[in-house]
Design an enzyme around this catalytic site. Structure first.
Site, short mmCIF file in Angstrom:
data_model
loop_
_atom_site.label_atom_id
_atom_site.label_comp_id
_atom_site.label_asym_id
_atom_site.label_seq_id
_atom_site.Cartn_x
_atom_site.Cartn_y
_atom_site.Cartn_z
N GLU A 89 0.79 -1.23 0.00
CA GLU A 89 0.00 0.00 0.00
C GLU A 89 0.83 1.28 0.00
O GLU A 89 0.86 2.02 1.00
CB GLU A 89 -0.93 0.03 1.22
CG GLU A 89 -1.96 -1.08 1.22
CD GLU A 89 -3.02 -0.86 2.30
OE1 GLU A 89 -2.97 0.17 2.99
OE2 GLU A 89 -3.90 -1.71 2.43
N GLU B 9 -4.99 -8.52 1.30
CA GLU B 9 -5.45 -8.28 2.68
C GLU B 9 -6.94 -8.06 2.63
O GLU B 9 -7.45 -7.41 1.70
CB GLU B 9 -4.83 -7.01 3.28
CG GLU B 9 -3.45 -7.16 3.82
CD GLU B 9 -2.95 -5.87 4.48
OE1 GLU B 9 -3.77 -5.07 4.99
OE2 GLU B 9 -1.73 -5.68 4.46
#
Ligand code: BGC
Length: 450
Positions: A172, A361
């Site tokens: 991310e 995730e």
């Protein structure tokens, strides 16, 4: 979410990667042992008022000493894949230079243990824990990041590439550049565009370069990088809300992936991003922002409802919180919405040049209570049922989704939230390190067995 299909693990296929994900800084502990150098989070945590409950990420789940037990837990819950990250400052205590043999030995043990248990080791190179030694030199804002990251990636590829085939280059990048270099809420606590823009540009270069290094050094590697993403919904159909939502969408969903796909920065739709082009020109790196990833990792935790707000610089937009909108939400205040997850997956698939998607995730924090030794986290079970149904639907409609990695195995250090926010399938008692499998963990075990 409507039950479109009967949720079934079998429907995802025999080669589907079902896993749990953790990260070095959030789980390992042993922060000043065995030759590890400090990370930006170790030092950030010393600053007053930055982390809830003044929590320190120094012991966490003590994964460093308990990795065998935790891997056994992942196995016992029925998973076939284990995602973890490499602590840069454990491998290279000074960020560059000499490698720390003990650090390398630790990850060799984790990898070998995974293989022994028949768990696919899925490695993230960078999950937010920059060596403090490099932050002193400017960290992600420095043009030298590319050189530093090349060294780190090369060591990892050479040391672990004989056994690790699945790689995520960055976790991310929008998360760590915006929270850490624009808003100051995460380590290293920097603020402002003069930090954010170079950090974004260096992350874009490193994600592509990391891919190239792995391709060169690791035979048969399956290489990806992960992106946070959120469906952005305008609060109303007023043009100013619609435009505000569009700007937010560019920042949250497009800024980091489009250069990797060879589209450059999405500056046509958001003039302000032309400033990034200046960095590009200066370093003549445009072609180096692109890499043909084997997969992209998508990580979605919430949709956002956005309205125009002229007070907020640049993006001129703000969030309408889930708690004010009569929708279900988690202990983080994040809306639960499987339909939105489904639409987002379809949207990323529509880029056309994405070959494969892994949900690297997915999970939720709720206020878990231990009652007579049991944690009956019904909300988390419902969450996984809803999100997996959405994923199954997307897969059955032709999206090439090859894996789902639940966040996370054990409750761990949740960054600026400290230890209060619990995302685990397994409860961690932070005083005793006792693990208690939550009912959501048992639910996964039963789901994966069927
Ligand atoms: C991060 C994790 C984090 C999770 C929940 C993701 O953005 O990769 O490290 O714990 O979200 O907040």
């Amino acid at each position: 979410m409507q039950a479109y299909h009967k949720l079934s693990a079998k429907a995802f296929g025999d080669d589907f990667l079902w896993g749990v994900a953790i990260s070095a800084q959030q789980n390992e502990g042993a922060y000043n042992l065995y030759g590890r150098g400090l990370s930006i989070w170790d030092t950030f945590a010393r600053r007053q008022g930055k982390i809830k409950g003044a929590a320190k990420p120094y012991v966490n789940c003590d994964f460093y000493h308990r990795y065998k037990d935790d891997l056994l837990l992942a196995k016992a819950l029925g998973f076939n894949t284990f995602r973890f990250s490499i602590s840069w400052s454990r491998i290279l205590p000074d960020g560059i230079g000499k490698a720390n043999k003990e650090g390398i030995a630790f990850y060799n043990k984790v990898i070998d243990e995974c293989l022994k248990l028949d768990l696919v080791p899925f490695v993230t190179l960078y999950h937010w824990d920059l060596p403090q030694a490099l932050e002193k030199e400017g960290g992600w804002t420095s043009y030298r990041m590319l050189k530093w990251f090349t060294r780190f990636t090369t060591v990892c590829a050479e040391e672990f590439g004989d056994r690790v085939k699945h790689w995520i280059v960055l976790n991310e990048p929008m998360g760590f550049t915006s929270l850490g270099y624009m808003l100051g809420k995460h380590a290293p606590g920097k603020i402002g565009l003069s930090n954010f823009l170079p950090a974004v540009h260096n992350a874009v270069l490193c994600q592509a370069e990391g891919g190239r290094i792995l391709r060169d050094l690791v035979p048969h590697a399956h290489i990806g990088t992960s992106f946070s993403c959120s469906e952005i919904v305008p609060y109303s159909d007023k043009p100013e809300d619609v435009q505000a939502a569009k700007r937010m969408d560019i920042l949250m969903n497009r800024l980091l992936i489009e250069p990797a796909l060879g589209r450059g920065y999405p500056q046509d739709d958001f003039k302000f991003l032309e400033k990034l082009e200046l960095h590009n020109k200066a370093w003549k790196y445009k072609e180096r922002m692109t890499f043909n990833f084997d997969f992209i990792g998508l990580q979605n935790y919430f949709p956002l409802v956005i309205k125009y707000n002229g007070i907020i610089p640049i993006v001129q937009a703000s969030e309408v919180k889930a708690s004010t909108r009569k929708v279900p939400y988690t202990a983080m205040g994040w809306e639960v919405n499987g339909e939105s997850f489904y639409r987002l997956i379809k949207r990323f698939w529509l880029y056309g040049s994405v070959k494969e998607i892994i949900i690297s995730e997915s999970g939720a924090a709720f206020k878990d209570e231990v009652v007579n030794g049991e944690i009956n986290d019904v909300q988390r079970i419902a969450y996984f049922q809803e999100y997996l149904s959405a994923l199954q639907k997307a897969k059955q409609e032709g999206v090439n989704v090859k894996g789902y990695l639940a966040w996370t195995l054990t409750d761990n250090f949740e960054w600026a939230e400290g230890f209060k926010a619990r995302f685990g399938l397994v409860h961690t008692d932070t005083n005793t390190q006792l693990r208690t499998i939550k009912n959501s963990g048992y639910w996964f075990r039963d789901f994966l067995q069927k």
